[in-house]
Design an enzyme around this catalytic site. Structure first.
Site, PDB file in Angstrom:
ATOM      1  N   GLY A 288       0.808   4.737   5.877  1.00 14.86           N
ATOM      2  CA  GLY A 288      -0.480   4.739   5.170  1.00 14.86           C
ATOM      3  C   GLY A 288      -1.551   3.966   5.923  1.00 14.86           C
ATOM      4  O   GLY A 288      -2.621   3.684   5.369  1.00 14.86           O
TER       5      GLY A 288
ATOM      6  N   ALA B 263       8.062   1.409   2.081  1.00 12.61           N
ATOM      7  CA  ALA B 263       8.428   1.522   3.499  1.00 12.61           C
ATOM      8  C   ALA B 263       8.554   3.000   3.846  1.00 12.61           C
ATOM      9  O   ALA B 263       8.796   3.834   2.968  1.00 12.61           O
ATOM     10  CB  ALA B 263       9.745   0.812   3.773  1.00 12.61           C
ATOM     11  N   ASP B 264       8.377   3.296   5.118  1.00 10.86           N
ATOM     12  CA  ASP B 264       8.626   4.656   5.588  1.00 10.86           C
ATOM     13  C   ASP B 264      10.097   4.845   5.913  1.00 10.86           C
ATOM     14  O   ASP B 264      10.638   5.936   5.761  1.00 10.86           O
ATOM     15  CB  ASP B 264       7.745   4.944   6.807  1.00 10.86           C
ATOM     16  CG  ASP B 264       6.274   4.852   6.437  1.00 10.86           C
ATOM     17  OD1 ASP B 264       5.860   5.552   5.501  1.00 10.86           O
ATOM     18  OD2 ASP B 264       5.549   4.033   7.031  1.00 10.86           O
TER      19      ASP B 264
ATOM     20  N   GLU C 153      -0.610  -5.424   5.846  1.00 11.67           N
ATOM     21  CA  GLU C 153       0.694  -5.566   5.176  1.00 11.67           C
ATOM     22  C   GLU C 153       1.494  -6.699   5.824  1.00 11.67           C
ATOM     23  O   GLU C 153       2.104  -7.514   5.129  1.00 11.67           O
ATOM     24  CB  GLU C 153       1.472  -4.251   5.247  1.00 11.67           C
ATOM     25  CG  GLU C 153       0.869  -3.166   4.360  1.00 11.67           C
ATOM     26  CD  GLU C 153       1.493  -1.792   4.529  1.00 11.67           C
ATOM     27  OE1 GLU C 153       1.315  -0.974   3.624  1.00 11.67           O
ATOM     28  OE2 GLU C 153       2.148  -1.539   5.553  1.00 11.67           O
TER      29      GLU C 153
ATOM     30  N   GLY D  74       3.629   1.673   7.900  1.00 19.03           N
ATOM     31  CA  GLY D  74       2.347   2.027   8.493  1.00 19.03           C
ATOM     32  C   GLY D  74       1.983   3.488   8.329  1.00 19.03           C
ATOM     33  O   GLY D  74       0.939   3.926   8.817  1.00 19.03           O
TER      34      GLY D  74
ATOM     35  N   THR E  82       0.844  -1.200   0.000  1.00 13.20           N
ATOM     36  CA  THR E  82       0.000   0.000   0.000  1.00 13.20           C
ATOM     37  C   THR E  82       0.879   1.249   0.000  1.00 13.20           C
ATOM     38  O   THR E  82       1.944   1.251   0.624  1.00 13.20           O
ATOM     39  CB  THR E  82      -0.880   0.000   1.268  1.00 13.20           C
ATOM     40  OG1 THR E  82      -1.731  -1.155   1.221  1.00 13.20           O
ATOM     41  CG2 THR E  82      -1.743   1.249   1.360  1.00 13.20           C
TER      42      THR E  82
ATOM     43  N   SER F 260       1.996   5.297  -2.035  1.00 12.17           N
ATOM     44  CA  SER F 260       2.203   5.988  -3.316  1.00 12.17           C
ATOM     45  C   SER F 260       3.222   5.249  -4.193  1.00 12.17           C
ATOM     46  O   SER F 260       3.090   5.255  -5.419  1.00 12.17           O
ATOM     47  CB  SER F 260       2.646   7.432  -3.062  1.00 12.17           C
ATOM     48  OG  SER F 260       3.803   7.464  -2.260  1.00 12.17           O
ATOM     49  N   THR F 261       4.228   4.631  -3.598  1.00 11.51           N
ATOM     50  CA  THR F 261       5.205   3.871  -4.403  1.00 11.51           C
ATOM     51  C   THR F 261       4.533   2.627  -4.981  1.00 11.51           C
ATOM     52  O   THR F 261       4.701   2.300  -6.164  1.00 11.51           O
ATOM     53  CB  THR F 261       6.422   3.472  -3.536  1.00 11.51           C
ATOM     54  OG1 THR F 261       6.816   4.598  -2.749  1.00 11.51           O
ATOM     55  CG2 THR F 261       7.591   3.019  -4.400  1.00 11.51           C
TER      56      THR F 261
HETATM   57  C1  5RP Z   1       1.524   2.023   4.263  1.00 11.33           C
HETATM   58  C2  5RP Z   1       2.993   1.829   4.236  1.00 11.33           C
HETATM   59  C3  5RP Z   1       3.733   2.371   3.073  1.00 11.33           C
HETATM   60  O1  5RP Z   1       4.483   1.345   2.509  1.00 11.33           O
HETATM   61  C4  5RP Z   1       4.644   3.458   3.519  1.00 11.33           C
HETATM   62  O2  5RP Z   1       3.883   4.435   4.206  1.00 11.33           O
HETATM   63  C5  5RP Z   1       5.375   4.109   2.333  1.00 11.33           C
HETATM   64  O3  5RP Z   1       4.478   4.861   1.601  1.00 11.33           O
HETATM   65  P1  5RP Z   1       4.878   5.649   0.291  1.00 11.33           P
HETATM   66  O4  5RP Z   1       5.231   4.651  -0.749  1.00 11.33           O
HETATM   67  O5  5RP Z   1       3.630   6.439  -0.022  1.00 11.33           O
HETATM   68  O6  5RP Z   1       6.043   6.561   0.621  1.00 11.33           O
HETATM   69  O7  5RP Z   1       3.577   1.268   5.117  1.00 11.33           O
HETATM   70  O8  5RP Z   1       0.957   1.581   5.472  1.00 11.33           O
END
Ligand code: 5RP
Length: 219
Positions: A97, A83-84, A103, A95, A28, A30-31
């Protein structure tokens, strides 16, 4: 390149890790949205997807990709997610998102976790990004007090409930030097549904988007 272009780059690169004719676990964010859009170009060469959120399910189905419930499969060859934060051993904080519980469930079905991220996500020590923790509402204050004892400041994420209907605590101020030990400890606390440390389910590979191209880290 912009951060979004770097995310698109690794989203496309992840197609190489998708097994032809098989199921793919889909994360989940944007990536991952870029990955889903790229996956649509090979949708006739996969069986379908197991998704980690309502948002990813809607995007997958919008492309005509079949989505089945996690309960319908025994194993997945690969799980692809963002990942964050990710450290140099493949441990992650996730997390941001709010999809961390599903996940982790889908990642647990997979033989390999392939992380896709722009280079800003690579850190020496996890903890700069506030650690997401999905909790049962009545336990939120006592879980917050436990974090305070570890030096963390926990705050409820305002206006957000997960797909499972639970709130999220975001914990600032932690230095996660031993991700496996901290994940194991927090998992024991009553009322914690899921902690966003992915050490037991760390990445096997990270495709890191850099201005020079995709850098592949293997752990
Ligand atoms: C969602 C996540 C996402 O993988 C994480 O927040 C990265 O998001 P993005 O690709 O938008 O930077 O853990 O729960």
């Amino acid at each position: 390149m912009t951060q979004d272009e770097l995310k698109a780059l690794v989203g496309r690169a992840a197609l190489e890790h998708v097994a032809e004719g098989g199921w793919v676990g889909v994360g989940t964010g944007s990536t991952v949205n870029h990955f889903i859009d790229a996956l649509a170009t090979m949708k006739h060469r996969i069986r379908g997807a197991v998704s980690s959120s309502e948002a990813s399910t809607a995007r997958l189905r919008g492309h005509g990709i079949e989505v089945v419930d996690a309960a319908a499969v025994d194993r997945l060859p690969v799980y692809i997610d963002g990942a964050d934060e990710i450290d140099h051993r493949g441990h992650m904080v996730k997390g941001g998102g709010a999809a961390l519980t599903r996940e982790k469930i889908v990642a647990d079905l997979a033989e390999r976790f392939v992380c896709i991220a722009d280079e800003s996500k690579l850190v020496p020590v996890l903890g700069r990004f506030p650690l997401p923790v999905e909790v049962i509402p009545m336990a939120a204050p006592q879980v917050a007090r436990r974090f305070a004892a570890l030096g963390g400041q926990a705050a409820l994420r305002v206006g957000v409930l997960t797909d499972n209907g639970h709130p999220i605590l975001d914990v600032r101020g932690l230095q996660i030097t031993d991700p496996l030990a901290m994940e194991t400890e927090i998992n024991q606390w009553p009322g914690v549904v899921t902690v966003g440390i992915f050490a037991r389910h760390r990445a096997a590979v990270c495709l890191l988007g850099t201005p020079g191209g995709v850098r592949t880290l293997t752990f």
